[in-house]
Scaffold this active site. Structure first.
Site, PDB file in Angstrom:
ATOM      1  N   LYS A  47     -37.836 -61.180  26.751  1.00 43.37           N
ATOM      2  CA  LYS A  47     -37.932 -61.490  25.015  1.00 43.37           C
ATOM      3  C   LYS A  47     -37.263 -62.257  24.466  1.00 43.37           C
ATOM      4  CE  LYS A  47     -40.662 -56.966  25.548  1.00 43.37           C
ATOM      5  NZ  LYS A  47     -40.352 -55.579  25.604  1.00 43.37           N
ATOM      6  N   GLY A  48     -35.636 -61.713  24.608  1.00 42.18           N
ATOM      7  CA  GLY A  48     -34.831 -62.342  23.866  1.00 42.18           C
ATOM      8  C   GLY A  48     -34.827 -63.402  23.201  1.00 42.18           C
ATOM      9  N   ASP A 104     -31.477 -66.433  24.880  1.00 40.97           N
ATOM     10  CA  ASP A 104     -30.835 -66.391  23.872  1.00 40.97           C
ATOM     11  C   ASP A 104     -28.537 -65.852  24.051  1.00 40.97           C
ATOM     12  OD1 ASP A 104     -31.064 -64.226  26.122  1.00 40.97           O
ATOM     13  OD2 ASP A 104     -31.353 -62.210  24.371  1.00 40.97           O
ATOM     14  N   ASP A 107     -25.060 -63.534  29.681  1.00 43.08           N
ATOM     15  CA  ASP A 107     -23.926 -62.767  29.348  1.00 43.08           C
ATOM     16  C   ASP A 107     -22.543 -62.467  30.840  1.00 43.08           C
ATOM     17  OD1 ASP A 107     -22.588 -59.543  29.887  1.00 43.08           O
ATOM     18  OD2 ASP A 107     -24.375 -58.935  28.745  1.00 43.08           O
ATOM     19  N   PHE A 156     -20.879 -55.415  22.887  1.00 40.07           N
ATOM     20  CA  PHE A 156     -22.765 -54.831  22.345  1.00 40.07           C
ATOM     21  C   PHE A 156     -22.992 -55.523  21.347  1.00 40.07           C
ATOM     22  CE2 PHE A 156     -25.766 -51.300  24.411  1.00 40.07           C
ATOM     23  CZ  PHE A 156     -26.557 -52.314  24.413  1.00 40.07           C
ATOM     24  N   ASP A 163     -31.366 -56.921  21.815  1.00 35.74           N
ATOM     25  CA  ASP A 163     -32.118 -55.803  21.494  1.00 35.74           C
ATOM     26  C   ASP A 163     -31.096 -54.906  22.500  1.00 35.74           C
ATOM     27  OD1 ASP A 163     -32.831 -56.215  24.464  1.00 35.74           O
ATOM     28  OD2 ASP A 163     -34.077 -54.134  24.368  1.00 35.74           O
TER      29      ASP A 163
END
Ligand code: PRP
Length: 183
Positions: A47-48, A104, A107, A156, A163
Site C-alpha cells: 500500500k505504501g 515509496d 529499505d 524508522f 506506516d
C-alpha cells in the site's frame, strides 16, 4: 494529516511535503523525457506506494496507465529471506511493455529484488524503478533504481504512504517516528 497534528509521535521531519513535490516534479520531467513516444506502464506496490504513485502521475505530462500489485511477506523471517507472496497480481499483461515500478521506499531492497526478477520472467520490453526514498545503509541487495528521490538514514520513518502498524500513512511529510511509539 500534518506533522503538527501528531507532533508527540514524531522525532523530526526528514523530508517535507514541499521537498517531496519538488523532487517529484524533477523526477517526472526526467521520466517524461525518457519515455517520450513510448508506452509506459506504471506499476505500484500496495500500500505504501499509493501516495507517490498518485502524485508522480500528476507530475507527468505523458499519459501513463497504472496497475497495482499487492505483496506480502509473512513475518520478519520471511521478509529477511526475501521470499515474497503475491496477494494481488497485476491486471495487465507485461509482455512487451515498458514497465516503471513505483515504490515509496527501498529499505533492505528484498521486496524489489524479488519483484524485478519476477517481472523479468514476464517478457517486459524494459524495466526501471522509481523510488521516492532509499536507505543505502539498510540495503541487503543491490537494486539498480534509475529514479530515486532521497537517500535517507536507516531511521524508522513514517508518512507519505509509509506506516507503522497501518498508522501515519496520511502524513504529508516523511518523518522519523519517536522511539516511544514503537518501543
Ligand atoms: C514496504 C515498502 C516496500 C518495502 C520495502 O512495504 O512499501 O514495498 O516495504 O522494504 P524492503 O526494501 O526491505 O523490501 P511493506 O511490506 O511495509 O507493506 P506496505 O507497503 O503495505 O506498508
Amino acid at each position: 494529516m500534518r506533522a503538527s497534528d501528531i507532533a508527540g509521535d514524531l522525532d523530526r521531519i526528514l523530508v517535507t511535503e514541499e521537498q517531496i513535490h519538488d523532487k517529484l516534479d524533477e523526477l517526472g520531467a526526467r521520466i517524461d523525457a525518457d519515455y517520450a513516444g513510448k508506452d509506459v506502464l506504471l506499476v505500484g506496490v500496495l500500500k505504501g506506494a499509493v501516495m507517490v504513485m498518485a502524485d508522480l502521475a500528476r507530475h507527468l505530462t505523458i499519459d501513463a496507465p497504472m496497475d497495482w500489485m499487492a505483496v506480502s511477506s509473512y513475518g520478519s523471517s520471511t521478509k529477511s529471506s526475501g521470499v515474497v507472496q503475491i496477494r494481488k497480481d497485476l491486471d495487465t499483461p507485461l509482455e512487451g511493455r515498458h514497465v516503471l515500478v513505483v515504490e515509496d521506499i527501498i529499505d533492505s531492497g528484498l521486496t524489489l529484488n524479488w519483484l524485478l526478477e519476477h517481472f523479468r520472467t514476464r517478457g517486459v520490453a524494459s524495466l526501471e524503478v522509481c523510488a521516492l526514498l532509499r536507505k543505502p545503509d539498510a540495503m541487503k541487495v543491490e537494486i539498480d533504481a534509475k529514479y530515486v528521490g532521497f537517500d535517507i538514514p536507516s531511521d524508522f520513518v513514517v508518512g507519505y504512504g509509509l506506516d507503522y502498524a497501518e498508522r501515519y500513512r496520511g502524513l504529508r511529510d516523511v518523518a522519523v517516528l519517536a522511539p516511544h511509539v514503537y518501543s
